[in-house]
Design a protein around this motif. Structure first.
Motif, PDB file in Angstrom:
ATOM      1  N   LEU A 181      39.988  38.162  42.181  1.00 21.02           N
ATOM      2  CA  LEU A 181      39.705  39.597  42.210  1.00 21.02           C
ATOM      3  C   LEU A 181      40.100  40.202  43.556  1.00 21.02           C
ATOM      4  O   LEU A 181      40.548  41.352  43.625  1.00 21.02           O
ATOM      5  N   GLY A 182      39.925  39.442  44.624  1.00 20.63           N
ATOM      6  CA  GLY A 182      40.359  39.914  45.936  1.00 20.63           C
ATOM      7  C   GLY A 182      41.861  40.130  45.990  1.00 20.63           C
ATOM      8  O   GLY A 182      42.342  41.092  46.595  1.00 20.63           O
ATOM      9  N   LEU A 183      42.621  39.245  45.341  1.00 20.32           N
ATOM     10  CA  LEU A 183      44.073  39.418  45.268  1.00 20.32           C
ATOM     11  C   LEU A 183      44.429  40.687  44.512  1.00 20.32           C
ATOM     12  O   LEU A 183      45.339  41.433  44.908  1.00 20.32           O
ATOM     13  N   LEU A 184      43.720  40.933  43.416  1.00 17.09           N
ATOM     14  CA  LEU A 184      44.007  42.125  42.625  1.00 17.09           C
ATOM     15  C   LEU A 184      43.743  43.389  43.429  1.00 17.09           C
ATOM     16  O   LEU A 184      44.526  44.343  43.387  1.00 17.09           O
ATOM     17  N   HIS A 268      54.428  47.905  39.418  1.00 17.02           N
ATOM     18  CA  HIS A 268      53.757  48.737  38.426  1.00 17.02           C
ATOM     19  C   HIS A 268      52.342  48.193  38.334  1.00 17.02           C
ATOM     20  O   HIS A 268      52.131  46.967  38.288  1.00 17.02           O
ATOM     21  N   SER A 269      51.347  49.071  38.343  1.00 17.42           N
ATOM     22  CA  SER A 269      49.961  48.601  38.330  1.00 17.42           C
ATOM     23  C   SER A 269      49.669  47.754  37.094  1.00 17.42           C
ATOM     24  O   SER A 269      48.879  46.811  37.150  1.00 17.42           O
ATOM     25  N   GLY A 270      50.337  48.089  35.986  1.00 15.74           N
ATOM     26  CA  GLY A 270      50.143  47.283  34.780  1.00 15.74           C
ATOM     27  C   GLY A 270      50.646  45.866  34.956  1.00 15.74           C
ATOM     28  O   GLY A 270      50.015  44.907  34.488  1.00 15.74           O
ATOM     29  N   TYR A 271      51.794  45.693  35.652  1.00 20.00           N
ATOM     30  CA  TYR A 271      52.305  44.361  35.933  1.00 20.00           C
ATOM     31  C   TYR A 271      51.310  43.577  36.790  1.00 20.00           C
ATOM     32  O   TYR A 271      51.109  42.368  36.605  1.00 20.00           O
ATOM     33  N   ALA A 272      50.696  44.248  37.758  1.00 16.15           N
ATOM     34  CA  ALA A 272      49.750  43.576  38.655  1.00 16.15           C
ATOM     35  C   ALA A 272      48.561  43.034  37.882  1.00 16.15           C
ATOM     36  O   ALA A 272      48.130  41.893  38.088  1.00 16.15           O
ATOM     37  N   VAL A 273      48.009  43.855  36.990  1.00 21.77           N
ATOM     38  CA  VAL A 273      46.854  43.426  36.200  1.00 21.77           C
ATOM     39  C   VAL A 273      47.247  42.307  35.251  1.00 21.77           C
ATOM     40  O   VAL A 273      46.516  41.306  35.094  1.00 21.77           O
ATOM     41  N   LEU A 274      48.397  42.440  34.605  1.00 17.21           N
ATOM     42  CA  LEU A 274      48.865  41.389  33.693  1.00 17.21           C
ATOM     43  C   LEU A 274      49.095  40.086  34.446  1.00 17.21           C
ATOM     44  O   LEU A 274      48.700  39.001  33.983  1.00 17.21           O
ATOM     45  N   ALA A 275      49.727  40.169  35.638  1.00 16.69           N
ATOM     46  CA  ALA A 275      49.978  38.971  36.439  1.00 16.69           C
ATOM     47  C   ALA A 275      48.664  38.331  36.883  1.00 16.69           C
ATOM     48  O   ALA A 275      48.568  37.107  37.017  1.00 16.69           O
ATOM     49  N   PHE A 276      47.647  39.153  37.129  1.00 22.23           N
ATOM     50  CA  PHE A 276      46.324  38.638  37.511  1.00 22.23           C
ATOM     51  C   PHE A 276      45.784  37.723  36.419  1.00 22.23           C
ATOM     52  O   PHE A 276      45.360  36.586  36.703  1.00 22.23           O
TER      53      PHE A 276
END
Length: 416
Positions: A181-184, A268-276
Motif C-alpha cells: 500500500l505504501g508503494l501505491l 496512468h492511475s489505472g495502470y498503477a492500481v492494476l500493477a499493484f
C-alpha cells in the motif's frame, strides 16, 4: 544543428512526427513511442554559456510531495501508538532494547544495498524516509489490525494447524498487502519520482527494510523475554533472520515494486492500481514459499531460496546497466542540441567515467561540485525520459528548463 520545439529556447520547428532519433530506445527499460518523441531544446549560445531566454508561460506547479509526507507523518504517529505497546508487551524493556540493537545489523545491510542500487539516480531522502517509516510502523499496525480477521477463519483443530495457516496464508496476504500500500501511495502521490522499475525496487526494498526491522525487534526481543536459554536462542534466530535471510522481505515486496515500476513507465492511475494487484501475486507466492519451509529447511533454502536471491541480484545489476544506457542516450540528444560535449556524455554515462571524474575533481578540490554536476545531468536525462514517455509533459518540460538553466553553472563550479 538546432532541433528545438515550440515553447523552448530558439523556437525552431521540430522534426515531423513520428520522427525518432536512431538509438532513442536504448533498451526495453526506456522505450519511447514515436508519437511522444520530441527533439531536445537547443542551446542558443555556445558552451559554457550560462543564461538564456525562459518561456513566459510556465505550468502551474503542484504542491509536490508535501500532502503525502504530512499524511504519512500522521499515520506513522498513530501507528506507533499501537506498535510500540505491542512490542513492549511481547518483549519487555530488556528484550526490546536488545532486539532493537540486534535488528540494526540486518537493517544496515539492506539499506546499504538500497543506497548502492539508488546511487545512479538517487530518490529524495524525504520519500525514502516515508517508505521506511511506512514499513516500520504503518504496515506493522495494519497487519496487527487485519490479523484477527484471518484468525477467525483459521482452523482450530490443533495449535499446529492454526499456526501453519497464519504463517502460510495470513502472513503472505496481509503483510504484502500492507507493505505494498505504501508503494501505491508513492506511485500515485509522488509519480514524478516513481517512474521506472529501479525506483520501484528502491522504494519496495526500503519499505521492506522497515517492516523487517520492526519484525526482527519482536522476534529477537521475544527470545530474550521468554526463552530459558536466551543467549543461545537469540543467536539461533539471529542467524536465521539476520544472516541467512536479511533480504527475504525485500525480495518479496521487491517483485511488487518492480511490476509497479514497469507500469509507471506508461503513466496512468489505472495502470498503477492494476500493477499493484498483479504485483501482489508473486510477492505473496514467494512469501508463502518461504514460510512453508519446514523440516527440509536447509535443502529448500539452498535449492530454492538462494537461486531466487541470485536471480534478483542479477536482475538489479541488469536494471542498473540499463539506467546507464538510458542516461547516455538522453544526454547524447542534449549534446546534439549543444548542451554537452561528447566527452562529457561518455564521462556521465558510466560508473567508471564518473569515478574518474570525481577523482580528477578531488585533485583540484572540486569533488563536491563534480558530484553536483553529475547529479544534475542525471536528473536532466531522466526528466527527458519522462517527457518522451508522455507523462505530465508540460510539468516536466518546465523541470527540463530548470535543469538546463542550472547545468552551465554546475559545470562552471567544477572548472573554476
Amino acid at each position: 544543428m538546432s532541433t528545438n520545439h515550440p515553447g523552448h529556447p530558439g523556437g525552431h520547428q521540430p522534426y515531423p512526427r513520428p520522427y525518432l532519433e536512431p538509438a532513442a530506445n536504448p533498451t526495453w527499460i526506456g522505450r519511447v513511442q514515436p508519437g511522444n518523441y520530441q527533439p531536445a531544446p537547443g542551446n542558443p549560445g555556445t558552451l559554457p554559456r550560462q543564461t538564456w531566454a525562459v518561456p513566459a508561460a510556465q505550468p502551474r506547479r503542484s504542491p509536490g510531495t508535501l500532502p503525502l509526507l504530512l499524511a504519512g507523518g500522521v499515520l506513522v504517529f498513530g501507528s506507533l501508538l499501537l506498535v510500540v505497546p505491542f512490542l513492549l508487551g511481547n518483549t519487555g524493556i530488556t528484550g526490546f532494547v536488545v532486539g532493537f540493537v540486534a535488528s540494526l545489523i540486518p537493517l544496515s545491510v539492506v539499506l546499504l544495498t538500497v543506497r548502492l542500487i539508488d546511487r545512479w539516480e538517487p530518490e529524495p531522502n524525504r520519500l525514502l524516509w516515508f517508505a521506511f517509516t511506512w514499513g516500520a510502523a504503518v504496515s506493522i499496525a495494519g497487519t496487527l489490525l487485519i490479523q484477527p480477521v484471518f484468525a477467525l477463519a483459521a482452523p482450530t483443530t490443533s495449535e499446529e494447524a492454526f499456526t501453519y495457516f497464519m504463517a502460510t496464508v495470513q502472513a503472505p496476504i496481509v503483510e504484502e498487502f500492507t507493505k505494498s500500500l505504501g508503494l501505491l501511495l508513492l506511485v500515485l502521490a509522488a509519480r514524478k519520482y516513481f517512474d521506472g522499475p529501479v525506483d520501484g525496487v528502491v522504494f519496495a526494498f526500503t519499505i521492506a527494510a522497515g517492516f523487517a526491522f520492526t519484525e526482527n525487534i519482536l522476534y529477537f526481543g521475544r527470545e530474550i523475554a521468554s526463552s530459558s536459554d536466551p543467549g543461545t536462542d537469540l543467536v539461533r534466530i539471529f542467524i536465521l533472520r539476520g544472516v541467512m535471510s536479511p533480504f527475504a522481505h525485500a525480495i518479496f515486496t521487491g517483485t511488487t515494486g518492480l511490476i509497479m515500476g514497469f507500469a509507471a513507465r506508461r503513466w496512468h492511475s489505472g495502470y498503477a492500481v492494476l500493477a499493484f494487484f498483479i504485483g501482489l501475486l508473486p510477492a505473496m507466492f514467494l512469501h508463502n514459499r518461504w514460510n512453508s519451509m519446514g523440516q527440509d529447511f536447509l535443502v529448500d533454502y539452498f535449492v530454492v531460496q538462494v537461486p531466487i536471491f541470485l536471480v534478483a541480484a542479477l536482475g538489479i545489476i541488469f536494471l542498473r546497466l540499463a539506467e546507464g544506457k538510458l542516461t547516455r542516450q538522453r544526454l547524447l540528444e542534449y549534446a546534439r542540441a549543444g548542451w554537452f560535449t561528447p566527452a562529457e556524455v561518455e564521462m556521465l554515462a558510466t560508473t567508471r567515467g564518473r569515478r574518474q571524474a570525481i577523482r580528477w575533481a578531488a585533485s583540484r578540490g572540486r569533488a563536491a561540485q563534480m558530484r553536483a554536476f553529475i547529479k544534475g545531468c542525471t536528473a536532466l536525462a531522466f526528466t527527458r525520459q519522462r517527457i518522451l514517455s508522455g507523462r505530465d509533459v508540460p510539468v516536466h518540460q518546465h523541470d527540463e528548463l530548470e535543469h538546463l538553466r542550472a547545468i552551465p553553472a554546475l559545470r562552471a563550479a567544477v572548472l573554476t
